[in-house]
Write a protein that holds these residues in place. Structure first.
Motif, mmCIF file in Angstrom:
data_model
loop_
_atom_site.group_PDB
_atom_site.id
_atom_site.type_symbol
_atom_site.label_atom_id
_atom_site.label_comp_id
_atom_site.label_asym_id
_atom_site.label_seq_id
_atom_site.Cartn_x
_atom_site.Cartn_y
_atom_site.Cartn_z
ATOM 1 N N UNK A 127 0.696 -1.240 -0.040
ATOM 2 C CA UNK A 127 -0.032 -0.077 0.057
ATOM 3 C C UNK A 127 0.868 1.186 -0.051
ATOM 4 N N UNK A 128 0.326 2.362 -0.452
ATOM 5 C CA UNK A 128 1.069 3.554 -0.566
ATOM 6 C C UNK A 128 1.126 4.080 0.738
ATOM 7 N N UNK A 129 0.607 3.753 1.600
ATOM 8 C CA UNK A 129 0.515 4.458 3.082
ATOM 9 C C UNK A 129 -0.510 3.787 3.973
ATOM 10 N N UNK A 130 -0.384 4.173 5.173
ATOM 11 C CA UNK A 130 -1.356 3.662 5.988
ATOM 12 C C UNK A 130 -2.687 4.143 6.054
ATOM 13 N N UNK A 131 -3.189 5.214 5.421
ATOM 14 C CA UNK A 131 -4.227 5.852 5.248
ATOM 15 C C UNK A 131 -4.790 5.521 3.616
ATOM 16 N N UNK A 132 -3.922 4.817 2.770
ATOM 17 C CA UNK A 132 -4.488 4.694 1.570
ATOM 18 C C UNK A 132 -5.508 3.281 1.546
ATOM 19 N N UNK A 133 -6.278 3.509 0.404
ATOM 20 C CA UNK A 133 -7.332 2.478 0.115
ATOM 21 C C UNK A 133 -6.873 1.265 0.155
ATOM 22 N N UNK A 134 -7.239 0.186 0.807
ATOM 23 C CA UNK A 134 -6.677 -1.240 0.523
ATOM 24 C C UNK A 134 -5.468 -1.377 1.793
ATOM 25 N N UNK A 135 -5.192 -0.955 2.672
ATOM 26 C CA UNK A 135 -4.142 -0.961 3.551
ATOM 27 C C UNK A 135 -5.006 -1.978 4.468
ATOM 28 N N UNK A 136 -5.905 -1.855 5.004
ATOM 29 C CA UNK A 136 -6.698 -2.786 5.952
ATOM 30 C C UNK A 136 -7.514 -3.750 4.949
ATOM 31 N N UNK A 137 -8.097 -3.538 3.914
ATOM 32 C CA UNK A 137 -9.142 -4.166 3.321
ATOM 33 C C UNK A 137 -8.413 -4.614 2.221
ATOM 34 N N UNK A 138 -7.945 -5.948 2.160
ATOM 35 C CA UNK A 138 -7.158 -6.610 0.944
ATOM 36 C C UNK A 138 -8.034 -6.688 -0.398
ATOM 37 N N UNK A 139 -9.409 -6.820 -0.241
ATOM 38 C CA UNK A 139 -10.205 -6.624 -1.662
ATOM 39 C C UNK A 139 -9.984 -5.216 -2.342
ATOM 40 N N UNK A 140 -9.534 -4.070 -1.579
ATOM 41 C CA UNK A 140 -9.396 -3.002 -2.202
ATOM 42 C C UNK A 140 -7.712 -2.845 -2.731
ATOM 43 N N UNK A 141 -6.958 -3.706 -2.424
ATOM 44 C CA UNK A 141 -5.510 -3.672 -2.506
ATOM 45 C C UNK A 141 -5.194 -4.116 -3.964
ATOM 46 N N UNK A 142 -4.498 -3.478 -4.715
ATOM 47 C CA UNK A 142 -3.877 -3.830 -6.034
ATOM 48 C C UNK A 142 -3.111 -5.203 -5.902
ATOM 49 N N UNK A 143 -3.345 -6.165 -7.013
ATOM 50 C CA UNK A 143 -2.351 -7.250 -6.914
ATOM 51 C C UNK A 143 -1.099 -7.426 -8.106
ATOM 52 N N UNK A 144 -0.506 -8.404 -7.846
ATOM 53 C CA UNK A 144 0.600 -8.522 -8.901
ATOM 54 C C UNK A 144 -0.064 -9.580 -9.515
ATOM 55 N N UNK A 145 0.332 -9.684 -10.820
ATOM 56 C CA UNK A 145 -0.235 -10.709 -11.714
ATOM 57 C C UNK A 145 0.030 -12.293 -11.155
ATOM 58 N N UNK A 146 -0.733 -13.125 -10.927
ATOM 59 C CA UNK A 146 -0.330 -14.565 -10.626
ATOM 60 C C UNK A 146 -1.746 -15.468 -11.309
ATOM 61 N N UNK A 147 -1.482 -16.558 -10.941
ATOM 62 C CA UNK A 147 -2.519 -17.727 -11.117
ATOM 63 C C UNK A 147 -2.964 -18.354 -10.213
ATOM 64 N N UNK A 148 -3.814 -18.580 -9.720
ATOM 65 C CA UNK A 148 -4.636 -19.589 -8.751
ATOM 66 C C UNK A 148 -5.117 -20.923 -9.372
ATOM 67 N N UNK A 149 -4.663 -21.805 -9.112
ATOM 68 C CA UNK A 149 -5.233 -23.173 -9.334
ATOM 69 C C UNK A 149 -5.971 -23.930 -8.362
ATOM 70 N N UNK A 150 -7.022 -24.423 -8.399
ATOM 71 C CA UNK A 150 -8.084 -24.964 -7.453
ATOM 72 C C UNK A 150 -8.232 -26.412 -7.714
ATOM 73 N N UNK A 151 -7.649 -27.476 -6.961
ATOM 74 C CA UNK A 151 -7.830 -28.890 -7.165
ATOM 75 C C UNK A 151 -8.850 -29.293 -6.025
ATOM 76 N N UNK A 152 -9.422 -30.597 -6.401
ATOM 77 C CA UNK A 152 -10.041 -31.476 -5.292
ATOM 78 C C UNK A 152 -9.728 -32.671 -5.539
ATOM 79 N N UNK A 153 -9.297 -33.426 -4.355
ATOM 80 C CA UNK A 153 -8.742 -34.720 -4.351
ATOM 81 C C UNK A 153 -9.264 -35.398 -2.965
ATOM 82 N N UNK A 154 -9.251 -36.835 -2.986
ATOM 83 C CA UNK A 154 -9.935 -37.365 -1.872
ATOM 84 C C UNK A 154 -8.620 -37.913 -1.277
#
Length: 238
Positions: A206-233
């Motif tokens: 975050x740009x600072x303690x008072x910037x949007x996204x400092x506390x709420x991660x839904x509002x914080x910009x992300x780095x590019x990445x991929x999330x893979x979800x699997x299901x296994x027994x």
């Protein structure tokens, strides 16, 4: 503007949105991205059902909606069979600077009521914001990470603080360090496994303690990445 014209305008907007959404559903379906396709089919069908309430549009969309419903149901059955066979795979692409991808959004669907044990493997557990929040029935968390050679004592103090805090809520956090760990994955004892390309630290600073996204991660910009979800027994055996 008269009420009839306003209503007509609203119906036209719903019709366009519904048509675009089911068009996207078909594209995802053809690309075998079934989980995303199912969501689009469901959203598109809901929009078109509202259009069908207009008598003038009923004949045009009734047959199409029926076809979309049949295909959505087929996809749903396919996804359920993959889960039962331990072959389920869903991929989420997080674009550079995208927001709305906090941990709660990624994990909430898989942290069901039967989850009592979690395994976290990530070589770079450094930040406080990497802790998972929210009430659940998890009683044991196994963390495997690497030592931060630059600030080892600070890292241990932070992790021990989280360990103590979790114990106050009846959750046991076991911590192990490895110099050779390279995998980044989270496993739940209900069969779900999540792999994040960048690990848990995919958020930008975050740009600072008072910037949007400092506390709420839904509002914080992300780095590019991929999330893979699997299901296994056989999560515990992996």
């Amino acid at each position: 503007m008269s009420m009839s014209r306003a209503g007509s305008s609203g119906t036209a907007a719903l019709e366009r949105a519904g048509a675009e959404t089911v068009k996207r559903a078909v594209q995802l379906d053809v690309a075998c991205r079934f989980q995303e396709s199912l969501v689009c089919y469901q959203e598109g069908i809901d929009l078109l059902l509202q259009v069908v309430k207009d008598e003038a549009k009923k004949h045009r969309y009734r047959q199409k909606i029926s076809e979309y419903m049949t295909r959505a149901e087929d996809i749903k059955k396919h996804i359920e069979k993959e889960k039962q066979d331990g072959k389920y795979h869903k991929q989420i692409r997080i674009e550079e600077n995208a927001t709305g991808f906090g941990y709660e959004k990624l994990f909430h669907e898989y942290l069901t009521e039967i989850v009592s044990e979690v395994w976290v493997e990530d070589p770079y557990i450094r930040q406080v914001h990497q802790a998972i929040k929210g009430p659940c029935k998890v009683k044991t968390i196994h963390l495997l990470t690497s030592c931060d050679e630059g600030s080892r004592s600070e890292q241990r103090i932070a992790l021990e603080g989280i360990q103590q805090s979790l114990s106050n809520y009846g959750v046991t956090l076991s911590i192990e360090f490895s110099s050779s760990i390279h995998d980044r994955e989270i496993r739940f004892n209900n069969g779900w496994m999540i792999k994040i390309g960048r690990g848990l630290d995919y958020f930008k600073k975050p740009q600072g303690r008072f910037s949007i996204g400092y506390c709420d991660l839904d509002l914080r910009p992300c780095h590019e990445t991929t999330v893979d979800v699997f299901h296994t027994k056989h999560t515990k055996q992996m």
